[in-house]
Scaffold this motif. Structure first.
Motif, short mmCIF file in Angstrom:
data_model
loop_
_atom_site.label_atom_id
_atom_site.label_comp_id
_atom_site.label_asym_id
_atom_site.label_seq_id
_atom_site.Cartn_x
_atom_site.Cartn_y
_atom_site.Cartn_z
N GLY A 281 0.83 -1.19 0.00
CA GLY A 281 0.00 0.00 0.00
C GLY A 281 0.86 1.25 0.00
O GLY A 281 2.07 1.20 0.26
N ILE A 282 0.22 2.36 -0.31
CA ILE A 282 0.89 3.66 -0.29
C ILE A 282 0.03 4.61 0.54
O ILE A 282 -1.15 4.83 0.22
CB ILE A 282 1.06 4.24 -1.71
N ALA A 283 0.58 5.13 1.61
CA ALA A 283 -0.11 6.13 2.41
C ALA A 283 0.01 7.48 1.72
O ALA A 283 1.12 7.96 1.48
CB ALA A 283 0.48 6.18 3.81
N LEU A 284 -1.12 8.09 1.42
CA LEU A 284 -1.12 9.38 0.72
C LEU A 284 -1.01 10.52 1.74
O LEU A 284 -1.92 11.35 1.90
CB LEU A 284 -2.37 9.51 -0.14
N GLU A 285 0.10 10.55 2.42
CA GLU A 285 0.36 11.54 3.47
C GLU A 285 1.45 12.50 3.00
O GLU A 285 2.43 12.08 2.39
CB GLU A 285 0.80 10.84 4.76
N GLY A 286 1.27 13.78 3.30
CA GLY A 286 2.25 14.76 2.84
C GLY A 286 2.05 15.06 1.37
O GLY A 286 0.93 15.04 0.84
N ASP A 287 3.16 15.30 0.66
CA ASP A 287 3.06 15.61 -0.76
C ASP A 287 3.83 14.58 -1.58
O ASP A 287 4.59 13.76 -1.05
CB ASP A 287 3.55 17.03 -1.07
N PHE A 288 3.62 14.65 -2.90
CA PHE A 288 4.24 13.67 -3.78
C PHE A 288 5.76 13.77 -3.75
O PHE A 288 6.44 12.73 -3.76
CB PHE A 288 3.74 13.83 -5.21
N ASP A 289 6.32 14.96 -3.74
CA ASP A 289 7.78 15.10 -3.77
C ASP A 289 8.43 14.39 -2.59
O ASP A 289 9.46 13.72 -2.75
CB ASP A 289 8.17 16.58 -3.77
N ARG B 42 -7.33 8.30 1.29
CA ARG B 42 -6.31 8.26 2.35
C ARG B 42 -5.14 7.37 1.98
O ARG B 42 -4.01 7.62 2.36
CB ARG B 42 -6.96 7.76 3.65
N ARG B 43 -5.44 6.31 1.18
CA ARG B 43 -4.41 5.34 0.82
C ARG B 43 -4.65 4.81 -0.59
O ARG B 43 -5.76 4.90 -1.12
CB ARG B 43 -4.45 4.12 1.77
N ILE B 44 -3.62 4.21 -1.15
CA ILE B 44 -3.75 3.38 -2.35
C ILE B 44 -3.42 1.95 -1.94
O ILE B 44 -2.39 1.71 -1.30
CB ILE B 44 -2.79 3.84 -3.47
N GLU B 45 -4.30 1.03 -2.29
CA GLU B 45 -4.08 -0.39 -1.99
C GLU B 45 -3.96 -1.15 -3.31
O GLU B 45 -4.70 -0.90 -4.26
CB GLU B 45 -5.22 -0.96 -1.16
N PHE B 46 -3.06 -2.16 -3.33
CA PHE B 46 -2.82 -2.91 -4.55
C PHE B 46 -3.38 -4.33 -4.52
O PHE B 46 -3.65 -4.92 -5.56
CB PHE B 46 -1.31 -2.95 -4.85
N TYR B 47 -3.52 -4.92 -3.36
CA TYR B 47 -4.06 -6.28 -3.24
C TYR B 47 -3.47 -7.22 -4.28
O TYR B 47 -4.16 -7.73 -5.17
CB TYR B 47 -5.59 -6.26 -3.27
N THR B 48 -2.19 -7.42 -4.15
CA THR B 48 -1.46 -8.28 -5.06
C THR B 48 -0.41 -9.05 -4.26
O THR B 48 -0.14 -8.71 -3.10
CB THR B 48 -0.77 -7.43 -6.15
N ASN B 49 0.16 -10.07 -4.85
CA ASN B 49 1.31 -10.73 -4.24
C ASN B 49 2.55 -10.02 -4.79
O ASN B 49 3.06 -10.37 -5.85
CB ASN B 49 1.32 -12.22 -4.59
N ALA B 50 2.99 -9.01 -4.08
CA ALA B 50 3.94 -8.05 -4.63
C ALA B 50 5.32 -8.64 -4.86
O ALA B 50 5.84 -9.41 -4.04
CB ALA B 50 4.05 -6.85 -3.70
N THR B 51 5.90 -8.29 -5.98
CA THR B 51 7.27 -8.63 -6.30
C THR B 51 8.21 -7.62 -5.64
O THR B 51 7.77 -6.54 -5.20
CB THR B 51 7.50 -8.59 -7.82
N PRO B 52 9.52 -7.91 -5.56
CA PRO B 52 10.45 -6.91 -5.03
C PRO B 52 10.37 -5.58 -5.77
O PRO B 52 10.46 -4.51 -5.15
CB PRO B 52 11.81 -7.58 -5.21
N ARG C 210 2.52 8.55 -12.61
CA ARG C 210 1.58 9.63 -12.89
C ARG C 210 0.33 9.51 -12.01
O ARG C 210 -0.16 10.52 -11.45
CB ARG C 210 1.19 9.58 -14.37
N VAL C 211 -0.21 8.31 -11.88
CA VAL C 211 -1.41 8.11 -11.07
C VAL C 211 -1.14 8.47 -9.62
O VAL C 211 -1.95 9.17 -8.97
CB VAL C 211 -1.89 6.65 -11.19
N ILE C 212 -0.02 8.00 -9.08
CA ILE C 212 0.30 8.30 -7.69
C ILE C 212 0.45 9.80 -7.48
O ILE C 212 -0.07 10.37 -6.50
CB ILE C 212 1.58 7.56 -7.27
#
Length: 359
Positions: A139-147, A291-301, A279-281
């Motif tokens: 997941g990605i917490a959308l806290e603060g800014d993109f930079d 608040r967050r982005i969730e991927f629900y995947t078996n994540a690779t490195p 770009r999406v992020i």
């Protein structure tokens, strides 16, 4: 307190508002547990034996789940292969023992797969409740800014994205970013996604979405239903007038769930899927819709490099009692490979033989 069972195909449409209210109360309206997602799942993939299980206490709905018989003595919460969550809205105090006792045919085992620990109250309690790590999602917490987020990514990831962007410029490629949220536009975008995915390795493996197959219809229905609530989005990257990458997502204020992603393999030298994800992020940090982005995947490195956090999706086995668990263990040791667990039928037959002892 009691559990009731009925046909999911017959009863879920009328029950959907109560299901959604329970989802809001228990899990803050998780998108993958929303009736707009669950209803197409039932309509297109649900077997005739699929049951809607409801737990009521003093006339009030406390828990609900979609379950199906797997073999004599064994049941499973319903699941669709590529989706890393199952339709189970179980309260912390849900009575799993009573659910097993309410199932027909002397149910001795219930498989409760694909449980997200942040959205599931089920906990191990050996030997009658066992948990197994299945997939590490991100997941990605959308806290603060993109930079700030981007500077927190690895130097390797940032350099790679910079290289792909320079390659596009050096090759003189025209780049266009598109985004769709209206229902009609969403349907057309899902079909474009399906055609693109079918042209790649998933198409060759027979696992791709296509406008004319069941998967394509499922995601078309899901995306359209969420779009009518302004809760679906499709992003596209076009390179020199050609669709290069696409992403499908649904969301609530709490989270944006990335459902599917694909890209044009002929344009792989530009890594269009990675460019589109960046770009999406960036857009989601700016828009502050979730608040967050969730991927629900078996994540690779490589996928972990994008994440701010990760967690294990788990499978659970819920047994009727200790004897049920002991019999399963014995069959495992005998390498019988039970259908409810590993693919055969010997354990189910063994459990059925013990059913009289478990009354």
């Amino acid at each position: 307190m009691s559990w009731s069972l009925s046909s999911a195909h017959t009863d879920f449409p009328a029950f959907a508002p109560a299901w959604d209210a329970l989802n809001r109360r228990l899990f803050n309206a998780h998108p993958l547990l929303d009736s707009a997602f669950i209803a197409p799942l039932i309509e297109l993939y649900g077997p005739d034996t699929l049951r809607l299980a409801r737990e009521t206490v003093d006339g009030q709905l406390r828990s609900a789940a979609l379950i199906r018989p797997l073999a004599p003595g064994a049941w499973r919460v319903f699941a669709l292969g590529p989706i890393q969550m199952t339709p189970a809205l179980m309260a912390p105090e849900a009575d799993w023992d009573a659910l097993l006792r309410s199932l027909p045919g002397m149910a001795l085992l219930l498989n409760v797969n694909l449980q997200d620990p942040q959205y599931s109250h089920l906990a191990p309690c050996p030997p009658v409740r066992r948990a197994f790590d299945h997939a590490c999602t991100i997941g990605i917490a959308l806290e603060g800014d993109f930079d700030r987020y981007w500077q927190g990514r690895s130097r390797h990831l940032r350099q790679n994205l910079g290289r792909y962007q320079r390659r596009l410029r050096e090759d003189g490629m025209a780049v266009e970013w598109r985004q769709y949220a209206e229902p009609d536009a969403i349907v057309a975008a899902v079909d474009r996604y399906s055609v693109l995915e079918s042209a790649g390795w998933k198409g060759r493996n027979g696992t791709a979405l296509h406008p004319d197959n069941l998967q394509g219809e499922f995601f078309r229905r899901v995306m359209q239903r969420f779009a009518h609530r302004a809760s679906a989005r499709v992003w596209e990257l076009w390179i020199d007038g050609q669709l290069a990458a696409s992403r499908l997502a649904i969301g609530t204020p709490d989270m944006l769930v990335m459902l599917k992603t694909t890209y044009d393999e002929q344009l792989a030298r530009y890594a269009p899927g990675m460019l589109l994800l960046r770009r999406v992020i960036e857009e989601e940090f700016t828009a502050a819709r979730h608040r967050r982005i969730e991927f629900y995947t078996n994540a690779t490195p490589a996928q972990h490099a994008w994440a701010t956090d990760s967690r294990w999706i788990r499978h659970f086995e819920v047994y009727r009692n200790r004897l049920s668990a002991s019999v399963i263990d014995g069959v495992r040791l005998s390498r019988a490979r039970p259908r409810a667990l590993l693919g055969g039928t010997a354990a189910v037959a063994a459990l059925a033989a013990f059913s009289a002892l478990l009354n």
